[in-house]
Design a protein around this motif. Structure first.
Motif, PDB file in Angstrom:
ATOM      1  N   CYS A 185       0.827  -1.218   0.000  1.00  0.00           N
ATOM      2  CA  CYS A 185       0.000   0.000   0.000  1.00  0.00           C
ATOM      3  C   CYS A 185       0.859   1.265   0.000  1.00  0.00           C
ATOM      4  O   CYS A 185       0.331   2.364   0.159  1.00  0.00           O
ATOM      5  CB  CYS A 185      -0.962   0.007   1.192  1.00  0.00           C
ATOM      6  N   GLY A 186       2.181   1.118  -0.184  1.00  0.00           N
ATOM      7  CA  GLY A 186       3.053   2.286  -0.206  1.00  0.00           C
ATOM      8  C   GLY A 186       3.582   2.692   1.149  1.00  0.00           C
ATOM      9  O   GLY A 186       4.297   3.688   1.261  1.00  0.00           O
ATOM     10  N   VAL A 187       3.276   1.931   2.175  1.00  0.00           N
ATOM     11  CA  VAL A 187       3.704   2.260   3.534  1.00  0.00           C
ATOM     12  C   VAL A 187       5.088   1.699   3.806  1.00  0.00           C
ATOM     13  O   VAL A 187       5.385   0.547   3.461  1.00  0.00           O
ATOM     14  CB  VAL A 187       2.688   1.706   4.555  1.00  0.00           C
ATOM     15  N   SER A 188       5.945   2.505   4.412  1.00  0.00           N
ATOM     16  CA  SER A 188       7.192   2.016   4.985  1.00  0.00           C
ATOM     17  C   SER A 188       6.974   1.915   6.489  1.00  0.00           C
ATOM     18  O   SER A 188       6.724   2.923   7.155  1.00  0.00           O
ATOM     19  CB  SER A 188       8.345   2.985   4.681  1.00  0.00           C
ATOM     20  N   LEU A 189       7.060   0.715   6.971  1.00  0.00           N
ATOM     21  CA  LEU A 189       6.722   0.459   8.369  1.00  0.00           C
ATOM     22  C   LEU A 189       7.991   0.371   9.206  1.00  0.00           C
ATOM     23  O   LEU A 189       8.909  -0.393   8.876  1.00  0.00           O
ATOM     24  CB  LEU A 189       5.936  -0.845   8.478  1.00  0.00           C
ATOM     25  N   SER A 190       8.029   1.164  10.247  1.00  0.00           N
ATOM     26  CA  SER A 190       9.171   1.084  11.163  1.00  0.00           C
ATOM     27  C   SER A 190       8.716   0.444  12.462  1.00  0.00           C
ATOM     28  O   SER A 190       7.687   0.815  13.023  1.00  0.00           O
ATOM     29  CB  SER A 190       9.754   2.476  11.426  1.00  0.00           C
ATOM     30  N   ILE A 191       9.515  -0.534  12.898  1.00  0.00           N
ATOM     31  CA  ILE A 191       9.208  -1.247  14.138  1.00  0.00           C
ATOM     32  C   ILE A 191      10.344  -0.986  15.110  1.00  0.00           C
ATOM     33  O   ILE A 191      11.481  -1.423  14.902  1.00  0.00           O
ATOM     34  CB  ILE A 191       9.045  -2.752  13.884  1.00  0.00           C
ATOM     35  N   SER A 192      10.037  -0.259  16.156  1.00  0.00           N
ATOM     36  CA  SER A 192      11.074   0.134  17.100  1.00  0.00           C
ATOM     37  C   SER A 192      11.438  -1.017  18.022  1.00  0.00           C
ATOM     38  O   SER A 192      10.714  -2.006  18.145  1.00  0.00           O
ATOM     39  CB  SER A 192      10.592   1.332  17.931  1.00  0.00           C
ATOM     40  N   GLU A 193      12.576  -0.865  18.683  1.00  0.00           N
ATOM     41  CA  GLU A 193      13.006  -1.878  19.641  1.00  0.00           C
ATOM     42  C   GLU A 193      12.032  -1.971  20.807  1.00  0.00           C
ATOM     43  O   GLU A 193      11.846  -3.027  21.397  1.00  0.00           O
ATOM     44  CB  GLU A 193      14.411  -1.551  20.160  1.00  0.00           C
ATOM     45  N   THR A 194      11.387  -0.850  21.138  1.00  0.00           N
ATOM     46  CA  THR A 194      10.439  -0.882  22.262  1.00  0.00           C
ATOM     47  C   THR A 194       9.234  -1.758  21.947  1.00  0.00           C
ATOM     48  O   THR A 194       8.633  -2.339  22.845  1.00  0.00           O
ATOM     49  CB  THR A 194       9.953   0.539  22.601  1.00  0.00           C
ATOM     50  N   SER A 195       8.890  -1.878  20.650  1.00  0.00           N
ATOM     51  CA  SER A 195       7.769  -2.756  20.273  1.00  0.00           C
ATOM     52  C   SER A 195       8.065  -4.195  20.641  1.00  0.00           C
ATOM     53  O   SER A 195       7.179  -4.946  21.046  1.00  0.00           O
ATOM     54  CB  SER A 195       7.496  -2.656  18.774  1.00  0.00           C
TER      55      SER A 195
END
Length: 709
Positions: free
Chosen positions: A444-454
């Protein structure tokens, strides 16, 4: 004097009669006659003809209502028994409500039930009558006005004697294994002229809808769903003066169109889903002001959605999905403030989502999937705080994902996949939606960032995660704590290296789809030979850089896709236990050795077998049997030798065969010429020899389109 005396006597007697009437009336209001002994005996015989079996009813509130029917103690008055109703003046049994009573057994024509000739109401729904036929002696109950046999495992033909129950006002025979031939539906309609409620859902009728149903002027509810009806639906039924509910869904052979609604109608529900009704929605549908439900999904309606639908302010359910409506979504939909369900998915709708949707504060389900809807998601969606499902996938939506979406705290499913957003989004924002269990952001064009806190945060338990092409660079570590996932798609990202060891413990009891395709993964690590997911249906590892031996998914797997990797070695014999396999794609690897002799274990489930571009050798086993559903086989670019397996001639569903670039040594396979669907046959670069055709040949290759020697 005499005249005055007579007048006094008249007043006295009038007073006496009034007093007597009052005493008599009060006496009858407190003293109800006992049930008749013979009727009590009939009830007990009826009870004794069944066993009580808890599996006979599916209602969670079910209980054995006949348990109170006993002569023990002071319980001999059957009028006091559970769900038995007696006439308050003469004591005759006039009503039995035994729905969901755990009754199991057959009913025949000698059943004592049909001796209760004063019955007016009979409810035997949700029991199990062991697929017995409804006895013809049902006609003994000539006073019946209400009969409900729904979901009680009756079967066979509805008896002709049904048409004699001329007092019937409510008849429910739905959810059984019944059929109507004689009497026909038209014959029933001709005789049961007092019907107000008719439910024949699931009854096999296999006929047109008779026009005389339009003469049942008392009808308030007509349900004929899934009856195999065909032909044109009579317009007259729409005009019934008292009709509130019309349900003819799941009759794919039913044709017709909607009339011009230029009359007063009390219609509250129109359910036409999965029929073949067609044409345009007339703007006059906006005159049906009592409508609360419109279900027209999977029909053949077309044209523009009339803005007059916005007049139907009592609507709480509107489903126009899977049609060919075009144009814009009417802004007048903002008037439908009672709407809780709206589905316009799978049409050809264009233009942006109307900002007037912000008024739909009762909306719980919104489906706009697979249209051409453009523009940005309106920020006014934040008003829709009751939204549980928001389905916007496969459209042309652009811009940022509005922050207002992250305020929809009741969201359970969010699907934005296959759009054109230009957004960088932190996964933590979705984590704030504590009820969210299904998240689809694929392509869908999204760049997803997943932090270390997740990774360290206690997250909700996800069931579905679609993160295909979300620019991920590593395995999301939070997955290690997920044990309820059924769908996991991490395909087409930038994930490198080895699959982490903890991955083999993720949702072992639940995962049905795993997609790791189109990444840069090199190793499965210390994976078990037989992968641990016991309910896996699809495993897609294609287009990575995997090395080593093939992993074997669970034996329930339907699609096993590992093409374009660097797997080596033989195909493990364990693969033959995958007896439900439909697609097996091992192409473009470095696999070698001969094929397992147990290929016949795939039975009649396998549809596609692709082994091209490997180093397989030896003869192909004679593994194919009659009943095979194989449609495509590709053995090209290997080192196969010997003869083609003659058993392929039994695979009559085959459409494509590619044996090119091998070492087959055989005559031309004229015996393939009887395959009726074969369109592509490639034999090039082998050692075939001999004549291609003889005058004696009976093989005609009737569908062949591509033939490469």
């Amino acid at each position: 004097m005499a005249s005055s005396l007579n007048r006094l006597k008249f007043v006295y007697w009038l007073s006496f009669l009034s007093t007597f009437h009052l005493i008599a009336t009060r006496s009858f209001s407190f003293v109800q006659p006992l049930c008749h002994g013979h009727e009590r005996s009939y009830l007990l015989q009826f009870k004794q003809s069944f066993v009580i079996n808890k599996t006979a009813s599916i209602d969670p509130s079910a209980y054995p209502k006949v348990a109170s029917w006993t002569l023990e103690g002071n319980n001999s008055d059957c009028c006091s028994w559970d769900r038995v109703e007696c006439d308050e003046f003469n004591g005759h049994v006039i009503g039995l409500d035994l729905h969901s009573s755990y009754l199991y057994g057959s009913i025949n024509s000698s059943s004592s039930l049909f001796n209760l000739v004063h019955l007016r109401s009979l409810n035997l729904a949700d029991n199990h009558f062991n697929y017995s036929q409804i006895p013809s002696t049902v006609s003994n109950l000539s006073k019946l006005t209400h009969l409900n046999l729904s979901g009680s495992m009756f079967s066979s033909q509805i008896p002709l004697e049904f048409s004699q129950l001329s007092q019937m006002s409510s008849l429910d025979l739905s959810l059984n294994h019944l059929e109507i031939k004689k009497p026909s539906l038209g014959h029933l309609a001709e005789n049961l002229t007092r019907l107000e409620n008719l439910d024949l859902s699931w009854v096999s009728i296999i006929s047109i809808v008779p026009n005389n149903l339009g003469n049942l002027s008392s009808l308030t509810s007509l349900r004929l769903s899934d009856c195999q009806l065909n032909g044109e639906f009579p317009i007259g039924i729409f005009k019934l003066p008292n009709l509130r509910v019309l349900d003819v869904q799941f009759n794919e052979g039913l044709t017709g169109y909607l009339p011009d609604f230029q009359w007063s109608s009390p219609l509250e529900e129109i359910i036409l889903a999965n029929t073949n009704l067609s044409g345009k929605l007339p703007s006059s549908i906006g005159n049906l002001g009592s409508l609360t439900k419109i279900d027209m999904k999977s029909c053949n309606f077309s044209g523009f959605i009339p803005s007059s639908l916005g007049n139907l302010t009592n609507l709480n359910f509107l489903d126009l999905s899977f049609n060919t409506f075009k144009g814009h979504i009417p802004s007048s939909f903002g008037n439908l403030i009672q709407l809780s369900f709206l589905s316009l998915m799978d049409n050809e709708l264009t233009s942006p989502i109307p900002f007037e949707f912000a008024n739909l504060t009762q909306l719980t389900y919104l489906f706009l999937y697979n249209n051409f809807i453009s523009g940005q998601i309106p920020s006014g969606l934040m008003n829709l705080t009751k939204l549980s499902i928001l389905e916007l996938a496969v459209n042309d939506l652009t811009g940022q994902i509005p922050s207002s979406i992250f305020n929809l705290e009741n969201l359970e499913l969010l699907d934005l996949s296959m759009n054109n957003f230009t957004a960088k989004v932190e996964f933590d924002k979705f984590v704030k939606l504590k009820k969210l269990t299904s998240l689809h952001l694929s392509n869908c064009g999204v760049s997803l960032s997943i932090s270390e806190t997740s990774d360290n945060t206690t997250l909700q338990k996800f069931q579905n995660l679609g993160l295909f092409r979300c620019n991920l660079s590593k395995f999301p570590n939070f997955l290690a704590n997920q044990d309820e996932l059924t769908w996991l798609d991490l395909g087409d990202n930038n994930i490198h290296g080895q699959v982490p060891e903890w991955f083999w413990n993720v949702s072992k009891e639940n995962l049905e789809l795993i997609d790791l395709s189109y990444n840069f993964l090199t190793s499965l690590g210390q994976h078990p030979i037989l992968l641990p997911w016991t309910h896996l249906a699809i495993l897609d590892l294609e287009s990575n850089k995997f090395q080593g031996t093939l992993p074997i998914p669970s034996f329930s797997t339907l699609q096993y896709l590992v093409s374009n990797n660097s797997f080596t070695g033989k195909i493990p014999e364990l693969i033959c236990n995958m007896s439900s396999l439909q697609v097996l794609d091992l192409s473009i690897n470095n696999l070698s050795g001969s094929l397992p002799q147990c290929l016949h274990n795939f039975g009649d489930s396998l549809l596609i077998l692709d082994l091209r571009w490997n180093a397989f050798e030896g003869n192909i086993p004679q593994a194919w049997t009659s009943g095979s559903k194989l449609m495509m086989i590709n053995f090209s670019q290997n080192k196969f030798q010997g003869l083609l397996p003659r058993s392929l001639a039994k695979c009559i569903m085959l459409k494509a065969l590619d044996f090119s670039n091998n070492q087959f040594n055989d005559t031309f396979p004229t015996w393939l010429g009887n395959l009726p669907n074969l369109k592509l046959l490639i034999l090039r670069s082998n050692e075939f020899y001999g004549p291609i055709w003889t005058h004696k040949a009976k093989y005609k290759f009737p569908s062949l389109q591509i033939f490469d020697l």
